[in-house]
Design a protein around this motif. Sequence first.
Motif, PDB file in Angstrom:
ATOM      1  N   TYR A  34       3.465  14.970  12.438  1.00 21.38           N
ATOM      2  CA  TYR A  34       3.875  14.278  13.810  1.00 21.38           C
ATOM      3  C   TYR A  34       2.576  13.658  14.425  1.00 21.38           C
ATOM      4  CZ  TYR A  34       5.129  13.416  18.457  1.00 21.38           C
ATOM      5  OH  TYR A  34       5.425  12.806  19.627  1.00 21.38           O
ATOM      6  N   GLU A  35       1.583  14.816  14.326  1.00 22.36           N
ATOM      7  CA  GLU A  35       0.304  14.069  14.999  1.00 22.36           C
ATOM      8  C   GLU A  35      -0.490  12.961  14.107  1.00 22.36           C
ATOM      9  OE1 GLU A  35      -0.877  14.663  18.186  1.00 22.36           O
ATOM     10  OE2 GLU A  35       1.011  15.620  18.498  1.00 22.36           O
ATOM     11  N   HIS A  37       0.790  10.994  12.185  1.00 16.54           N
ATOM     12  CA  HIS A  37       1.554   9.638  12.533  1.00 16.54           C
ATOM     13  C   HIS A  37       1.301   9.147  13.775  1.00 16.54           C
ATOM     14  CE1 HIS A  37       5.053   6.998  12.887  1.00 16.54           C
ATOM     15  NE2 HIS A  37       5.277   7.211  13.992  1.00 16.54           N
ATOM     16  N   ARG A  38       1.449   9.802  14.905  1.00 15.39           N
ATOM     17  CA  ARG A  38       0.984   9.365  16.056  1.00 15.39           C
ATOM     18  C   ARG A  38      -0.469   8.792  16.239  1.00 15.39           C
ATOM     19  NH1 ARG A  38       0.065  11.562  21.825  1.00 15.39           N
ATOM     20  NH2 ARG A  38      -1.141  13.106  20.823  1.00 15.39           N
ATOM     21  N   ASN A  39      -1.471   9.201  15.566  1.00 16.27           N
ATOM     22  CA  ASN A  39      -2.669   9.020  15.780  1.00 16.27           C
ATOM     23  C   ASN A  39      -2.773   7.686  14.788  1.00 16.27           C
ATOM     24  OD1 ASN A  39      -4.640  10.458  17.557  1.00 16.27           O
ATOM     25  ND2 ASN A  39      -3.248  11.834  16.760  1.00 16.27           N
ATOM     26  N   ARG A  42      -1.669   4.821  16.705  1.00 17.81           N
ATOM     27  CA  ARG A  42      -2.669   4.387  17.801  1.00 17.81           C
ATOM     28  C   ARG A  42      -3.746   3.654  17.209  1.00 17.81           C
ATOM     29  NH1 ARG A  42      -3.464   9.972  21.323  1.00 17.81           N
ATOM     30  NH2 ARG A  42      -1.530   9.511  22.936  1.00 17.81           N
TER      31      ARG A  42
END
Length: 88
Positions: A34-35, A37-39, A42
């Motif tokens: 999840y993290e 993917h999120r970064n 960004r």
Amino acid sequence: MSTVDQRKLIVMLYDGAIKFLTIATDKMARKDSYEAHRNLIRGKSIIAELLGSLNMEAGGEIARNLQRLYTYMFNELIDANLNNDIER
């Protein structure tokens, strides 16, 4: 916006991309999808902003080279995200 401000903004965008993509690789190594993917998203957004900010008319060959580089990076980030590929 003055040229100095534009240069400062570009450096800030580069710094942000490096920050988010460093975090993404760390999160991928830790299996935190999840993290990661999120970064990656960004970082990809910053690359898209850099790509969209190119002045192809005034930038000439440098702008064309940056366009190819940013496009390559953008596509690599998509593949890295889809395949959870830390090497990309």
